[in-house]
Enzyme design. Structure first.
Site, short mmCIF file in Angstrom:
data_model
loop_
_atom_site.label_atom_id
_atom_site.label_comp_id
_atom_site.label_asym_id
_atom_site.label_seq_id
_atom_site.Cartn_x
_atom_site.Cartn_y
_atom_site.Cartn_z
N ASP A 1 13.76 2.99 -28.18
CA ASP A 1 12.94 2.92 -26.97
C ASP A 1 11.93 4.06 -27.04
O ASP A 1 12.30 5.24 -26.97
CB ASP A 1 13.84 3.06 -25.73
CG ASP A 1 13.03 3.03 -24.43
OD1 ASP A 1 11.79 3.12 -24.49
OD2 ASP A 1 13.66 2.94 -23.36
N ALA B 1 3.28 -1.57 -29.21
CA ALA B 1 4.18 -1.76 -28.06
C ALA B 1 3.41 -1.51 -26.77
O ALA B 1 2.69 -0.52 -26.64
CB ALA B 1 5.37 -0.82 -28.16
N LEU C 1 -3.16 -2.64 -6.35
CA LEU C 1 -2.82 -1.22 -6.23
C LEU C 1 -2.07 -0.91 -4.94
O LEU C 1 -1.11 -0.14 -4.94
CB LEU C 1 -4.10 -0.37 -6.33
CG LEU C 1 -3.87 1.14 -6.37
CD1 LEU C 1 -3.04 1.55 -7.59
CD2 LEU C 1 -5.19 1.89 -6.36
N TYR D 1 -2.35 -0.94 -15.94
CA TYR D 1 -2.53 -1.41 -17.32
C TYR D 1 -3.94 -1.07 -17.83
O TYR D 1 -4.11 -0.56 -18.94
CB TYR D 1 -2.29 -2.91 -17.34
CG TYR D 1 -2.32 -3.58 -18.69
CD1 TYR D 1 -1.28 -3.42 -19.60
CD2 TYR D 1 -3.39 -4.40 -19.07
CE1 TYR D 1 -1.30 -4.05 -20.84
CE2 TYR D 1 -3.42 -5.03 -20.29
CZ TYR D 1 -2.37 -4.87 -21.17
OH TYR D 1 -2.40 -5.50 -22.39
P1 NAD Z 1 4.91 -8.79 -26.14
O1 NAD Z 1 5.44 -8.54 -24.79
O2 NAD Z 1 5.05 -10.15 -26.75
O3 NAD Z 1 5.49 -7.72 -27.18
C1 NAD Z 1 5.53 -6.34 -26.87
C2 NAD Z 1 6.67 -5.72 -27.64
O4 NAD Z 1 6.78 -4.33 -27.25
C3 NAD Z 1 8.01 -6.40 -27.33
O5 NAD Z 1 8.65 -6.78 -28.53
C4 NAD Z 1 8.77 -5.32 -26.58
O6 NAD Z 1 10.17 -5.37 -26.76
C5 NAD Z 1 8.15 -4.05 -27.14
N1 NAD Z 1 8.41 -2.92 -26.27
C6 NAD Z 1 8.34 -2.89 -24.90
N2 NAD Z 1 8.74 -1.70 -24.43
C7 NAD Z 1 9.04 -0.94 -25.52
C8 NAD Z 1 9.53 0.38 -25.67
N3 NAD Z 1 9.77 1.18 -24.61
N4 NAD Z 1 9.77 0.84 -26.92
C9 NAD Z 1 9.54 0.03 -28.00
N5 NAD Z 1 9.08 -1.23 -27.91
C10 NAD Z 1 8.84 -1.71 -26.68
O7 NAD Z 1 3.38 -8.36 -26.10
P2 NAD Z 1 2.14 -8.87 -26.94
O8 NAD Z 1 1.44 -9.89 -26.13
O9 NAD Z 1 2.51 -9.17 -28.33
O10 NAD Z 1 1.23 -7.55 -26.86
C11 NAD Z 1 1.22 -6.56 -27.87
C12 NAD Z 1 0.19 -5.51 -27.50
O11 NAD Z 1 -1.10 -6.14 -27.32
C13 NAD Z 1 0.49 -4.79 -26.19
O12 NAD Z 1 0.12 -3.43 -26.30
C14 NAD Z 1 -0.40 -5.50 -25.19
O13 NAD Z 1 -0.71 -4.67 -24.10
C15 NAD Z 1 -1.60 -5.81 -26.04
N6 NAD Z 1 -2.37 -6.94 -25.51
C16 NAD Z 1 -1.86 -8.21 -25.47
C17 NAD Z 1 -2.63 -9.24 -24.94
C18 NAD Z 1 -2.17 -10.67 -24.87
O14 NAD Z 1 -2.91 -11.52 -24.40
N7 NAD Z 1 -0.97 -11.02 -25.32
C19 NAD Z 1 -3.92 -8.98 -24.46
C20 NAD Z 1 -4.39 -7.68 -24.51
C21 NAD Z 1 -3.63 -6.67 -25.05
#
Ligand code: NAD
Length: 383
Positions: A198, A225, A233, A289
């Site tokens: 974590d 992550a 807000l 965010y």
């Molecule tokens: P997801 O939720 O599918 O995956 C995120 C991963 O982070 C998960 O496997 C989760 O277990 C892990 N995680 C969460 N808390 C954690 C912690 N404390 N320690 C370690 N791991 C942790 O998300 P995603 O959609 O694949 O997004 C990945 C990244 O891309 C993120 O930073 C997200 O903000 C960014 N993002 C995603 C999108 C989208 O449309 N999916 C858009 C913009 C930005």
């Protein structure tokens, strides 16, 4: 590929395999506008692309090269005009699955890596973007590249692990202990290593730094992550604010500080932070965010200057609507509208983001530092 334009860079593109052709369908059109220094010279945009876009095939690519260091205010005006033109053309091409992007090139900048990315299927969800490319010699690729990907168990993280492993990297896959099974399965599939951790836990940065050191130091570090806790807000709890800022921003800064202190980032490292278009445009219900992701944009700009001396780079990739667990949690109607609010009129795939990350991780990508590359299909949010 059709290569045109008055600038010297067109020659370099032709040397990379670009051919002059006079019939379609074209896979890619590259126009070198770097020699434009007057409004009259900008006519090349019309003269070259008016006929060329008619020959462009579905899913085709248009890449405009602009002067990265314009020699005069007139040339600077022309370069920016080219960027604006690109963004508009991209909005016209998107419905055919075609894209247009702009690359500002410093004199002497090596073209091969950005050309290969922007003119291929690897940039499928990158549309209407402008990237600056500096003149910097490529760094050598380590014989065995060690990559670290956080949030690796699913979504964009898992796609990134698979993409980097396909290049031969040994990937250290990091995710929360609750995701242990998926993490270990992915590490086994990609011949990498799993590290259940974590990242917000006390001592996590030091633990990660030790694991990275044991692996031989990181050549590629992907801060992927991230979490959302969406609420307007006025209704947002302090806990929802804290959780998002804690993982999405504080943990990344703390991990980098720990890796730097331990000397666990190898020379010529490539670091990539996952930002978001919310952090660029703002988004109702995502003040926490958006603040965290905008923080990363500021962070890579400043840290990039620090890393440059070591031949290392740090950039942000800002996804738009990508089909993952994160976006599947959005209510159906909002999700349906969200995935269509871009020039390509569809959501992106995790693999699209992984391709952009792999591109910035290349040794040849040293010319790109401190920047943000959006992978959003030219989302209307902040476009
Ligand atoms: P997801 O939720 O599918 O995956 C995120 C991963 O982070 C998960 O496997 C989760 O277990 C892990 N995680 C969460 N808390 C954690 C912690 N404390 N320690 C370690 N791991 C942790 O998300 P995603 O959609 O694949 O997004 C990945 C990244 O891309 C993120 O930073 C997200 O903000 C960014 N993002 C995603 C999108 C989208 O449309 N999916 C858009 C913009 C930005």
């Amino acid at each position: 590929m059709l290569v045109q334009g008055p600038g010297a860079l067109a020659e370099a593109v032709r040397a990379q395999g670009g051919l002059l052709v006079d019939r379609g369908p074209l896979d890619a059109v590259v126009l070198d506008t770097s020699g434009c220094d007057s409004v009259a010279a900008l006519r090349v945009l019309y003269d070259a692309l008016h006929p060329a876009v008619r020959l462009l095939g579905a899913g085709g690519r248009v890449l405009l090269l602009a002067a990265g260091v314009p020699p005069s205010p007139q040339a600077a005006a022309c370069a920016r005009a080219v960027e604006g033109f690109t963004r508009s053309l991209a909005k016209e091409l998107g419905r055919r699955g075609a894209t247009a992007n702009c690359l500002y090139l410093e004199p002497g900048a090596a073209l091969d890596a950005p050309l290969a990315f922007f003119c291929s299927e690897r940039s499928a969800y990158v549309c209407g973007q402008a990237l600056h490319w500096q003149a910097a010699s490529a760094t050598a690729r380590p014989a065995r590249r060690i990559s670290v990907v956080t949030g690796a168990a699913g979504g964009i993280g898992a796609a990134t692990v698979r993409r980097l492993a396909a290049e031969g990297d040994c990937v250290l896959c990091v995710d929360v202990p609750q995701a242990d099974a998926a993490l270990r399965a992915l590490a086994a599939e990609t011949s990498g290593e799993a590290l259940p951790l974590d990242l917000t836990a006390p001592g996590a940065p030091a633990q990660l730094a030790q694991a990275v050191q044991r692996a031989g130091g990181a050549d590629v570090l992907v801060h992927n992550a991230g979490i959302t806790r969406d609420r307007s807000l006025g209704r947002m709890s302090a806990q929802e604010w804290d959780q998002v800022l804690d993982l999405n921003l504080r943990a990344i800064l703390a991990i980098d500080a720990a890796l730097d202190a331990a000397g666990a980032l190898n020379a010529a490292a490539r670091e990539i932070c996952l930002a978001s278009i919310s952090g660029i445009a703002g988004n109702a219900g995502q003040a926490n965010y958006a603040a965290s992701k905008a923080g990363l944009v500021g962070y890579v700009a400043a840290r990039g200057q620090q890393l440059a001396a070591r031949g290392s780079t740090v950039n942000a990739v800002a996804p738009g609507f990508i089909e993952t667990a994160m976006t599947h949690a959005i209510p159906f109607m909002v999700r349906t509208v969200g995935r269509r609010l871009n020039s390509l009129r569809q959501g992106g795939r995790p693999a699209d983001v992984a391709e952009a990350i792999a591109f910035l991780a290349r040794p040849e990508a040293r010319g790109c530092n401190g920047q943000v590359l959006r992978v959003c299909g030219q989302s209307w949010l902040g476009a």
